[in-house]
Every structure is written in C-alpha cells, then in structure tokens.
Write an enzyme that holds these catalytic residues in place. Structure first.
Site: not given
Ligand code: FAS
Ligand code: PHB
Length: 391
Positions: A72, A202, A294, A298, A386
């Site tokens: 991604h 998200y 979560p 990570k 990220y």
C-alpha cells in the site's frame, strides 16, 4: 539443558529473535506456554512497516510476505461522510506498508524454525526465571510432566503483556506508564473481498471509529469501536455489517461485500510502557515491554524493531565480547518506543469517539482532520510515522 539465549514466548517477537539468532549461529531455545495451534489461532495485526519486512527478509523468512503481501502506498480517512486519500510513498522517499497478517508472519516463522531444527518447547507450564541479576540466569518450567531447567547466558522476555518476564522483575526496579482508553475494538474476519485492496480505510464518525483492512484479496478484516461493556454475543454479523456501513461514507459503504464472520473478538485498547527494558541478563522485547492501541498498526512492528536491536546487541556480544550493545539496548529501544507510543495515542485520539468530550470533542477532531487534509506538513507527519520511523 544449556543454551546461549533462552527466549520466553513464541509469538512474533520470540520467533523473529530466534530466527535471527539461528542464522547468526547463536544457540537459542524458545519456551512457550501455549500450543502452536493456540498461538496461530490469535487473530491480530495486519500491516507491516518496510523495516519489519526487511528484518523478516534478513532472517531468511521474507518469502511469504514478498509473494503474498499487498503493498500500500496510501491510506484513506473518512470523516464528515467524505473519504480522503493520504499518499505515503512520495512523502517518505519511497517507503510503503504491506498488508500481511500476523498469523501468516507467525506461521512463516514457525515453519522456518522447524525446518532449521531449532528447539521450541510448547505447552511449558509454570515458567519461572531466576538468577538474571547474575552471570548465570536459569529458566525453570514443567514440560510433558517433567521438571526442566535451562541454563543460559541471557533471557529474552518476549512473552507479551501478560507474561512472566516483566512480572519477575523486582517492583522497585521497574517504572510502568499506563493509559487505558474508554472503549475497545470489535474485530471481524470474513472470507469476502476487501472493500479497499489498495489502502487501509480509517473512519471517524459520530457513531464511532471504524477500520477496513484485509488479509488477502479474498479475506478481509474489519473493526468498529465498541464499549468495553459489550461482548461478542451482543454483535450478530448483521448488526456488525450494518454498523460498519453507517460509520463510512456512502460510496465505501455501498461497496462493502458482507459474509459470515470466521472470527469475531473484542480487544481492549491501552498504551503501556515499562522502563527500563533490561534487568541484568533479562531483556524485554515486544508486548512484554510496551503496548500501543492498534490504531497506528504499530504493535507488531514495534516488536520487530525491538527484536532487531536486541539481536544486534547479542550478535555484537558473541562476536566481539563487547557489552556496548547490550548496555545500550534499553535506551535505544525506548527512544523509538516512545515516538511510536505518541503517534499511536495521537491517531487514536483523533479517530475515536470519546464519551467525555461529547460534541465539542467531535468538532475539534473534525477541525483537525480538515486541517490535516489542507496541510502538506501535517500529512507528511502522518505519512512518516505510519510507514515507520527510523531505528
Ligand atoms: P505476543 O503476545 O504476540 O506473544 C507472546 C507469547 O508469549 C504468546 O505466545 C504467549 O502465549 C507467550 N507467553 C505468555 N506468558 C508466557 C509464559 N509465562 N511462559 C511462556 N510463554 C508465555 N497490533 C497491530 O499492529 N494491529 C492490530 O490490529 C493488533 N490487534 C491486537 C489484538 C489483540 C487482542 C492483542 C492482544 C494485540 C493486538 N496487536 C495488534 C498487537 C499485537 O499484534 C502485538 O503487538 C504482537 O502480538 C506482539 O508480539 P509479541 O511481543 O511476540 O507478543
Ligand atoms: C489489521 O489489518 O488488522 C489492522 C490494520 C491497520 C490497523 C490495525 C489493524 O491500524
């Protein structure tokens, strides 16, 4: 029994450390409380940072993620009923994240360890650690009904949040930092195609957080925020799918392919750090030393970065009798741990519905999300964290 490094716990941290040590010719034994099937049955993380993929490859266990992982280069945020894309790769000099489940990582590590003939003692009972404040640490346990003892040079505590390693440290020698979040995540695994095979989605909505992820092109992983008073029995598949769609933008919701859940569980969210991560000849790594919510994907990645640093320390000790690496491990690991704790806390605070902040809190979150989408600097901060900060 004698070995150089005795590893407590056969989760991803313990298995990855074992693979790196094995490859370097450093003798190690893993002692695991559960059965291998039980360990594999736990459905957890799904996103790997590039450094985690690189460490798996370094350990000789990168074939699975290289062949079946889904790269991604952006992520998506849904708020105010609109979906927005945040590019990751161009903002971070080419870094990506890879969708590849923790279960698959653990299976790859288990198979690799078995093929190498390394010793993993599953279903070990009453594990105890002694003498790690001396040069002769000892691990004792019961295995197949017989009392066993392992004499070793070092103990690696990779036994997770509820393990025995951190619990064996004298209370006066350890400082713990805790933060509990007033909600949990209800996770569903289903053999349906992912709604977004190229990016994790998200969602922030008045109804609460949601997340759309994947394990493969035919297996998806979804989450919705739920009260910790809920149980899985409160959530039929139909209720879950309907609620997920209500928390997303109309276009994404319309493309969700539903199906029967093959796994459904509720996980609490917490932030936790134990300092230091080294006690004499006992070293903590992974969830044994820290927990992140979560949201930032990570937990598994932080375990992998601890393990890489710990392996480098052991490798330096055995190759050049230098103690610099083992003496510097805790400070080096904690520096990265706290930066990841901050990011995970920040993204959790931004994306979830907090009961005590009511309408004001939601409006402030929406203002921050709208600023985020208007600011190259803010999106670069998110992207850098990220995809994974340096070691
Ligand atoms: P683990 O907890 O995975 O492994 C520790 C091992 O030690 C276990 O096999 C345990 O059986 C064993 N053990 C415990 N006590 C022992 C004893 N006394 N003797 C011997 N062995 C013992 N991270 C994400 O990035 N994304 C997610 O979505 C996500 N979801 C999660 C959901 C849940 C319910 C949990 C608990 C964690 C989740 N995580 C997630 C974080 C998770 O992926 C961890 O970061 C990761 O498993 C860390 O790996 P380990 O440090 O190896 O710890
Ligand atoms: C997952 O795929 O399980 C996953 C993905 C992203 C997260 C957390 C979990 O932030």
């Amino acid at each position: 029994m004698r070995t150089q490094v005795c590893i407590i716990g056969a989760g991803p941290a313990g298995l990855l450390l074992g693979a790196l040590l094995q490859q370097a010719g450093i003798d190690n034994v893993i002692v695991e409380r559960q059965s291998a099937d039980y360990v594999l049955g736990r459905i957890r993380a799904g996103i790997l940072e590039q450094t985690t993929v690189d460490t798996l490859t370094q350990a000789g266990v990168g074939q699975g993620v290289q062949a079946h992982g889904h790269v991604h280069n952006h992520l998506e945020l849904v708020f105010n009923g609109q979906r927005h894309s945040i590019e990751l790769t161009q903002r971070t000099g080419g870094k990506v994240v890879t969708a590849y489940g923790q279960t698959e990582v653990t299976k790859d590590l288990m198979d690799h360890r078995a093929a190498a003939g390394a010793t993993t003692l599953y279903e070990a009972k009453d594990v105890s650690l002694q003498g790690f404040d001396s040069a002769k640490p000892v691990v004792r346990f019961e295995h197949h009904g017989k009392a066993q003892q392992i004499d070793c040079d070092f103990i690696a505590g990779c036994d997770g949040f509820h393990g025995i390693s951190r619990a064996s440290v004298p209370p006066g020698s350890i400082t713990e930092f805790h933060k509990e979040y007033p909600f949990g995540w209800l996770g569903v695994l289903a053999d349906v195609p992912p709604v977004s095979p190229h990016a994790i989605v998200y969602g922030n909505s008045l109804r609460g957080f949601s997340l759309c992820s994947m394990r493969s092109l035919t297996r998806s992983r979804y989450y919705v925020q739920c009260p910790m008073s809920d149980t899985v029995a409160d959530w039929s598949d139909e209720r879950f799918w309907n609620e997920l769609k209500l928390r997303l933008d109309a276009d994404t919701a319309s493309r969700i392919i539903t199906g029967p859940s093959i796994e459904k569980s509720i996980a609490p969210l917490r932030s936790f750090v134990a300092e230091p991560m080294r006690f004499g000849r006992l070293f903590l790594a992974g969830d044994a030393a820290h927990i992140v919510p979560p949201t930032g994907a990570k937990g598994l990645n932080l375990a992998a970065s601890d393990v890489k640093m710990l392996f480098e320390a052991f490798s330096e000790y055995y190759s050049s009798q230098s103690e610099a690496g083992i003496n510097g491990y805790s400070q080096r690991a904690l520096s990265r741990v706290w930066r990841v704790e901050r990011f995970s806390w920040w993204l959790t605070s931004l994306m979830h519905r907090f009961p005590d902040t009511e309408g004001f809190g939601q409006k402030v979150q929406e203002a921050e999300l709208s600023y985020l989408m208007s600011s190259e600097a803010a999106q670069t901060m998110l992207a850098e964290n990220y995809v994974g900060l340096g070691g």
